[in-house]
Motif scaffolding. Structure first.
Motif, short mmCIF file in Angstrom:
data_model
loop_
_atom_site.label_atom_id
_atom_site.label_comp_id
_atom_site.label_asym_id
_atom_site.label_seq_id
_atom_site.Cartn_x
_atom_site.Cartn_y
_atom_site.Cartn_z
N ALA A 76 3.91 -4.71 -10.37
CA ALA A 76 3.08 -3.56 -10.70
C ALA A 76 1.77 -3.62 -9.90
N THR A 77 0.94 -2.64 -10.11
CA THR A 77 -0.40 -2.65 -9.56
C THR A 77 -1.35 -2.19 -10.65
N ALA A 78 -2.66 -2.33 -10.40
CA ALA A 78 -3.63 -1.92 -11.41
C ALA A 78 -3.59 -0.40 -11.58
N PRO A 79 -3.93 0.10 -12.77
CA PRO A 79 -3.85 1.54 -13.03
C PRO A 79 -4.65 2.39 -12.03
N HIS A 80 -5.75 1.85 -11.54
CA HIS A 80 -6.61 2.61 -10.65
C HIS A 80 -6.24 2.44 -9.17
N ALA A 81 -5.28 1.57 -8.89
CA ALA A 81 -5.00 1.17 -7.50
C ALA A 81 -3.66 1.74 -7.02
N PRO A 82 -3.57 2.12 -5.75
CA PRO A 82 -2.31 2.62 -5.21
C PRO A 82 -1.35 1.48 -4.93
N ARG A 83 -0.09 1.81 -4.79
CA ARG A 83 0.89 0.84 -4.32
C ARG A 83 0.79 0.72 -2.79
N GLN A 84 1.44 -0.30 -2.27
CA GLN A 84 1.49 -0.53 -0.82
C GLN A 84 0.10 -0.78 -0.24
N GLU A 85 -0.74 -1.48 -1.01
CA GLU A 85 -2.09 -1.79 -0.52
C GLU A 85 -2.28 -3.30 -0.45
N VAL A 86 -2.75 -3.78 0.70
CA VAL A 86 -2.95 -5.21 0.94
C VAL A 86 -4.44 -5.51 0.90
N ILE A 87 -4.87 -6.22 -0.13
CA ILE A 87 -6.23 -6.73 -0.22
C ILE A 87 -6.11 -8.24 -0.29
N GLU A 149 -9.65 -11.67 13.93
CA GLU A 149 -9.48 -12.17 15.29
C GLU A 149 -8.16 -11.70 15.90
N ILE A 150 -7.10 -11.68 15.10
CA ILE A 150 -5.80 -11.23 15.60
C ILE A 150 -5.85 -9.75 15.98
N VAL A 151 -6.44 -8.93 15.11
CA VAL A 151 -6.56 -7.50 15.40
C VAL A 151 -7.38 -7.29 16.67
N SER A 152 -8.46 -8.04 16.81
CA SER A 152 -9.32 -7.88 17.98
C SER A 152 -8.59 -8.23 19.27
N ILE A 163 -9.26 4.36 15.47
CA ILE A 163 -8.85 4.22 14.07
C ILE A 163 -10.02 3.96 13.13
N ARG A 164 -11.09 3.36 13.60
CA ARG A 164 -12.18 3.00 12.69
C ARG A 164 -12.79 4.19 11.97
N PRO A 165 -12.97 5.34 12.61
CA PRO A 165 -13.49 6.50 11.85
C PRO A 165 -12.57 6.92 10.70
N LEU A 166 -11.27 6.61 10.81
CA LEU A 166 -10.35 6.98 9.74
C LEU A 166 -10.57 6.14 8.49
N PHE A 167 -11.16 4.94 8.64
CA PHE A 167 -11.49 4.15 7.46
C PHE A 167 -12.48 4.91 6.59
N GLU A 168 -13.47 5.54 7.23
CA GLU A 168 -14.46 6.33 6.49
C GLU A 168 -13.82 7.57 5.87
N VAL A 169 -12.96 8.23 6.63
CA VAL A 169 -12.28 9.42 6.12
C VAL A 169 -11.47 9.07 4.88
N ASP A 170 -10.77 7.95 4.94
CA ASP A 170 -9.94 7.53 3.81
C ASP A 170 -10.79 7.21 2.59
N ARG A 171 -11.89 6.50 2.78
CA ARG A 171 -12.74 6.13 1.65
C ARG A 171 -13.35 7.38 1.00
N LEU A 223 -5.43 -1.58 6.45
CA LEU A 223 -5.86 -1.83 7.83
C LEU A 223 -7.35 -2.13 7.89
N ASP A 224 -8.14 -1.41 7.10
CA ASP A 224 -9.57 -1.68 7.01
C ASP A 224 -9.80 -3.13 6.61
N GLU A 225 -9.05 -3.58 5.62
CA GLU A 225 -9.16 -4.96 5.14
C GLU A 225 -8.79 -5.95 6.24
N LEU A 226 -7.66 -5.73 6.88
CA LEU A 226 -7.18 -6.68 7.88
C LEU A 226 -8.08 -6.73 9.10
N ALA A 227 -8.69 -5.61 9.44
CA ALA A 227 -9.54 -5.56 10.62
C ALA A 227 -10.91 -6.18 10.41
#
Length: 304
Positions: A76-87, A149-152, A163-171, A223-227
């Motif tokens: 499961a995931t938390a009630p407020h959180a989406p599925r398929q999210e890696v933190i 480091e891997i992403v870089s 892609i970085r501006p999309l992090f802001e759009v998503d938030r 992706l925001d998290e991994l980057a």
């Protein structure tokens, strides 16, 4: 060998589901070490973790716990959180809750817990082993010790800038109550995705076809998290005295071998490694012929 469906709660009340393995011949009064196995980025437990657990049970006097990360597979995931999210920090905290869970099981010697991780989970296992002394040994296959480091290295600068501006759009969208932006894990050659390598497409597309619970997507925030996370890299020099085993693939383009061996060099003794002629995904396939033997010997020395 007996495999039982299990579930346990994390510290914030999320139900994680998986399997508990034990040899059928084990006496009910015998307490055994436990190896906790977790999978890599977006993977689910059916992607080979059962085979590794069954191998350990057949070769060693141990139990094994396999489970899906929150928001993936059967968990499961938390009630407020989406599925398929890696933190990553959350997955690491969940791993600590998995340790607590197996410590409560009557079959388990709570003083003998090992972690086994693949890819991103290998790095999370190393982080947990560095901060939680309940972990008595850790096996890390293709560990992505610093996703930042891997992403870089692996992502072209122009692609990162796009892609970085999309992090802001998503938030902003999520703050407004909209659904998260989703990104495919793999795509046909030339398509935009998280893992664009041919070997990634070959590995995941087979699971997409066979009816497994794997889904070809993660949230943009993943992706925001991994980057932006260094994950376990800053903790490698404090792993001692926990014994560590690294599995390294010579043709790995997800966690390149030179990076993995540099991180291995930061770990103090006791430590071991095996370099295998394989790509990243063959660490769960053809390379098991070598790794099974080495991992069993490692656990026999340090856990059993």
């Amino acid at each position: 060998m007996t495999r039982t469906d299990i579930s346990f709660k994390t510290g914030d009340g999320v139900t994680l589901r998986g399997w508990f393995f034990i040899a059928s011949s084990t006496s009910t009064s015998t307490k055994l070490p436990c190896v906790i196995l977790t999978h890599g980025l977006s993977c689910v437990k059916e992607m080979g973790l059962d085979s590794v657990a069954e191998m350990f049970i057949s070769e060693l006097p141990v139990t094994c716990l396999v489970y899906d990360h929150r928001g993936f597979g059967a968990s499961a995931t938390a009630p407020h959180a989406p599925r398929q999210e890696v933190i990553t920090w959350q997955q690491a905290n969940d791993m600590r809750d998995a340790i607590t869970y197996v410590q409560t099981r009557e079959e388990v010697d709570k003083s003998k817990i090992a972690l086994w991780g693949y890819s991103l989970s290998a790095a999370e296992a190393l982080l947990v082993a560095a901060i939680d002394r309940r972990v008595k040994a850790v096996i890390a296959l293709g560990p992505g010790c610093s996703p930042l480091e891997i992403v870089s290295r692996l992502t072209a600068p122009h692609a990162l800038n796009a892609i970085r501006p999309l992090f802001e759009v998503d938030r902003l969208a999520r703050a407004a109550g909209l659904d998260p932006i989703m990104v495919p894990m793999i795509a046909e050659p030339g398509g935009q995705c998280v893992l664009p390598s041919p070997e990634s497409f070959a590995f995941f597309s087979e699971w997409e076809k066979n009816g497994s619970s794997w889904k070809n997507e993660v949230t943009m925030r993943s992706l925001d998290e991994l980057a932006t996370t260094a994950l376990c890299a800053p903790y490698l020099d404090v792993l001692t005295p926990t014994p560590v085993f690294f599995g390294v693939a010579t043709r790995d383009t997800n966690t390149p071998p030179d990076m993995v061996m540099r991180w291995y060099g930061q770990v103090s003794e006791p430590k071991e490694y095996a370099i295998v002629d394989a790509d990243h995904y063959q660490l769960m396939g053809e390379a098991r012929e070598v790794l099974d033997v080495r991992e069993v010997a490692f656990l026999k020395k340090w856990l059993c």
